[in-house]
Design a protein around this motif. Structure first.
Motif, PDB file in Angstrom:
ATOM      1  N   ASN A 127       8.018  -0.058  -2.047  1.00 11.57           N
ATOM      2  CA  ASN A 127       7.094  -0.603  -1.061  1.00 11.57           C
ATOM      3  C   ASN A 127       6.822  -2.054  -1.433  1.00 11.57           C
ATOM      4  OD1 ASN A 127       3.848  -0.983  -0.358  1.00 11.57           O
ATOM      5  ND2 ASN A 127       5.033   0.000   1.257  1.00 11.57           N
ATOM      6  N   ASN A 128       6.491  -2.885  -0.434  1.00 18.15           N
ATOM      7  CA  ASN A 128       6.228  -4.295  -0.744  1.00 18.15           C
ATOM      8  C   ASN A 128       4.802  -4.547  -1.207  1.00 18.15           C
ATOM      9  OD1 ASN A 128       4.619  -4.232   1.558  1.00 18.15           O
ATOM     10  ND2 ASN A 128       5.946  -5.579   2.777  1.00 18.15           N
ATOM     11  N   ALA A 129       3.981  -3.507  -1.280  1.00 19.30           N
ATOM     12  CA  ALA A 129       2.617  -3.562  -1.836  1.00 19.30           C
ATOM     13  C   ALA A 129       1.628  -4.327  -0.964  1.00 19.30           C
ATOM     14  CB  ALA A 129       2.622  -4.153  -3.251  1.00 19.30           C
ATOM     15  N   SER A 130       1.986  -4.612   0.286  1.00 23.14           N
ATOM     16  CA  SER A 130       1.067  -5.376   1.133  1.00 23.14           C
ATOM     17  C   SER A 130      -0.175  -4.583   1.529  1.00 23.14           C
ATOM     18  CB  SER A 130       1.795  -5.861   2.388  1.00 23.14           C
ATOM     19  OG  SER A 130       2.301  -4.775   3.147  1.00 23.14           O
ATOM     20  N   GLY A 131      -0.123  -3.246   1.451  1.00 22.00           N
ATOM     21  CA  GLY A 131      -1.290  -2.437   1.763  1.00 22.00           C
ATOM     22  C   GLY A 131      -2.255  -2.297   0.605  1.00 22.00           C
ATOM     23  N   ASP A 132      -1.831  -2.696  -0.593  1.00 19.23           N
ATOM     24  CA  ASP A 132      -2.719  -2.715  -1.760  1.00 19.23           C
ATOM     25  C   ASP A 132      -3.428  -4.061  -1.757  1.00 19.23           C
ATOM     26  OD1 ASP A 132      -1.643  -0.297  -2.371  1.00 19.23           O
ATOM     27  OD2 ASP A 132      -0.486  -0.978  -4.096  1.00 19.23           O
ATOM     28  N   GLN A 133      -4.733  -4.037  -1.579  1.00 18.69           N
ATOM     29  CA  GLN A 133      -5.463  -5.287  -1.378  1.00 18.69           C
ATOM     30  C   GLN A 133      -6.763  -5.321  -2.173  1.00 18.69           C
ATOM     31  OE1 GLN A 133      -5.921  -6.394   2.748  1.00 18.69           O
ATOM     32  NE2 GLN A 133      -3.819  -5.812   3.280  1.00 18.69           N
ATOM     33  N   VAL A 134      -7.276  -6.530  -2.321  1.00 20.52           N
ATOM     34  CA  VAL A 134      -8.630  -6.731  -2.819  1.00 20.52           C
ATOM     35  C   VAL A 134      -9.453  -7.154  -1.613  1.00 20.52           C
ATOM     36  CG1 VAL A 134     -10.148  -7.987  -4.381  1.00 20.52           C
ATOM     37  CG2 VAL A 134      -7.816  -7.403  -5.107  1.00 20.52           C
ATOM     38  N   VAL A 287      -1.562   0.820  11.287  1.00 21.82           N
ATOM     39  CA  VAL A 287      -1.539  -0.331  10.388  1.00 21.82           C
ATOM     40  C   VAL A 287      -1.151   0.104   8.983  1.00 21.82           C
ATOM     41  CG1 VAL A 287      -2.972  -2.063   9.232  1.00 21.82           C
ATOM     42  CG2 VAL A 287      -3.183  -1.717  11.689  1.00 21.82           C
ATOM     43  N   ALA A 288      -1.772   1.173   8.500  1.00 19.43           N
ATOM     44  CA  ALA A 288      -1.506   1.645   7.139  1.00 19.43           C
ATOM     45  C   ALA A 288      -0.045   2.011   6.957  1.00 19.43           C
ATOM     46  CB  ALA A 288      -2.400   2.847   6.816  1.00 19.43           C
ATOM     47  N   GLN A 289       0.507   2.737   7.927  1.00 21.27           N
ATOM     48  CA  GLN A 289       1.873   3.202   7.752  1.00 21.27           C
ATOM     49  C   GLN A 289       2.920   2.142   8.090  1.00 21.27           C
ATOM     50  OE1 GLN A 289       2.707   5.886   6.037  1.00 21.27           O
ATOM     51  NE2 GLN A 289       0.493   5.872   5.723  1.00 21.27           N
ATOM     52  N   THR A 290       2.524   1.099   8.792  1.00 20.07           N
ATOM     53  CA  THR A 290       3.440  -0.019   9.005  1.00 20.07           C
ATOM     54  C   THR A 290       3.729  -0.732   7.684  1.00 20.07           C
ATOM     55  OG1 THR A 290       2.738  -0.406  11.276  1.00 20.07           O
ATOM     56  CG2 THR A 290       3.736  -2.267  10.132  1.00 20.07           C
ATOM     57  N   ARG A 291       2.728  -0.800   6.808  1.00 23.97           N
ATOM     58  CA  ARG A 291       2.890  -1.570   5.577  1.00 23.97           C
ATOM     59  C   ARG A 291       2.972  -0.709   4.316  1.00 23.97           C
ATOM     60  NH1 ARG A 291      -3.143  -4.181   6.260  1.00 23.97           N
ATOM     61  NH2 ARG A 291      -4.339  -2.383   5.535  1.00 23.97           N
ATOM     62  N   SER A 292       2.782   0.588   4.434  1.00 24.28           N
ATOM     63  CA  SER A 292       2.712   1.415   3.226  1.00 24.28           C
ATOM     64  C   SER A 292       3.725   2.546   3.172  1.00 24.28           C
ATOM     65  CB  SER A 292       1.286   1.968   3.043  1.00 24.28           C
ATOM     66  OG  SER A 292       0.381   0.914   2.765  1.00 24.28           O
TER      67      SER A 292
END
Length: 343
Positions: A127-134, A287-292
């Protein structure tokens, strides 16, 4: 539906287990199985009817994916799913023999390795980790990771978010000692975040998407380009040593790989089924599943080396003790299964 209820509602697993987050490095047994033993022989699929795989899961995770893709049809064995709040309690449960398998983020296996947990990493997911955020509140004056100095940051200890915030601090020239890390599981972190008891929240999807959609949370930074974004399938050493469970696990790993490939090629259908399964706003689910999404990948030297670097970063920051190399906790016996499943 309130944000808290969206995040804390159970997803209807076969068996639901509420697990308190543990400081894994201090809790698991070090009485590990020999790591050099060869994989046991397998059994014929027709002999698996008496086998039950106990599978740890997280909100919208393995069970939802397998059900949506049809991969739970025609199982020659049974699966009992248990829902956990995050990866570290799954590693603890696998070490204790309470579960046989679980998919986690990139950091729980590292804490497990530091504690000499009785697990093996047996599959990998990208995964590109874009859904892991601060995240910070919409009105927050904070604009960069450097602004977190002295601030309170909620994070689940030993989770992928823990690895993410560590790497972000390092990139900004800070250490964990420069901020106040408040170790909370997601539902409790949500309460603290919305009440203004913390200044920022390091978190992953679907919590990220829900907080953004329903709470107006603002992204301070994402893990993309900073964390490796990998997910891992972990298996208990007890299950791996049992011929029947070893056979069932090989089949399950293959089914998860096929399910992940299905989700990638059917994003709209998966997002809709995912949102319904976890009872969240379909827009947030999309949104979540587009990036995760996390398609299965080879558990190769690149993946293992990246995890060793993250392991070393935690050791250097004095967050965990240095144990055996991460590669000691990797077992590639299902490599051919994943290759076949993803062709």
């Amino acid at each position: 539906m309130s944000l808290r209820s969206s995040l804390s509602r159970p997803i209807g697993a076969v068996a639901v287990v509420v697990v308190t987050a543990l400081a894994l490095a201090g809790c698991v047994s070090r009485d590990s199985d020999a790591r050099s033993s060869a994989p046991p022989s397998t059994v014929d699929a027709s002999n698996l009817s008496a086998v039950t795989l106990n599978v740890g899961d997280q909100k919208g995770g393995t069970q939802s994916l397998l059900e949506a893709s049809g991969q739970l049809t025609g199982l020659p064995y049974r699966i009992s799913f248990s829902t956990f709040t995050s990866g570290p309690p799954q590693v603890e449960a696998a070490t204790a023999g309470r579960i046989d398998f679980a998919v986690t983020g990139n950091t729980p296996p590292i804490f497990g390795a530091a504690a000499d947990a009785r697990i093996k990493v047996v599959s990998a997911y990208a995964n590109n980790a874009s859904g892991d955020q601060v995240l910070v509140p919409a009105s927050s004056p904070l604009r960069s990771v450097a602004d977190l100095r002295g601030k309170r940051v909620a994070v689940a200890k030993g989770s992928s978010a823990n690895g993410h915030i560590l790497l972000q601090l390092k990139k900004a020239g800070l250490s964990p000692a420069d901020v106040q890390l408040i170790y909370l599981q997601p539902a409790d972190a949500l309460t603290a975040f919305t009440a203004g008891q913390v200044d920022a929240w390091a978190i992953w999807d679907p919590y990220t998407a829900i907080a953004q959609r329903q709470n107006g949370a603002r992204t301070l930074t994402t893990a993309e380009g900073v964390a490796n974004g990998y997910g891992f399938g972990i298996a208990s050493q007890q299950a791996l040593a049992d011929p029947a469970k070893n056979t069932a696990l090989a089949d399950l790993v293959g089914r998860i790989a096929k399910a992940s490939a299905w989700a990638k090629t059917n994003p709209a259908e998966w997002a809709a089924k995912y949102s319904a399964a976890v009872k969240i706003d379909p827009a947030a689910g999309a949104v979540a599943q587009t990036r995760s999404l996390r398609p299965a990948i080879a558990l190769d030297s690149t993946v293992i080396g990246s995890e060793q670097q993250l392991y070393d970063a935690f050791v250097d920051a004095k967050q965990i003790p240095r144990g055996k190399p991460f590669s000691d906790y990797v077992d590639t016996r299902y490599a051919d299964t994943v290759t076949e499943a993803t062709r």
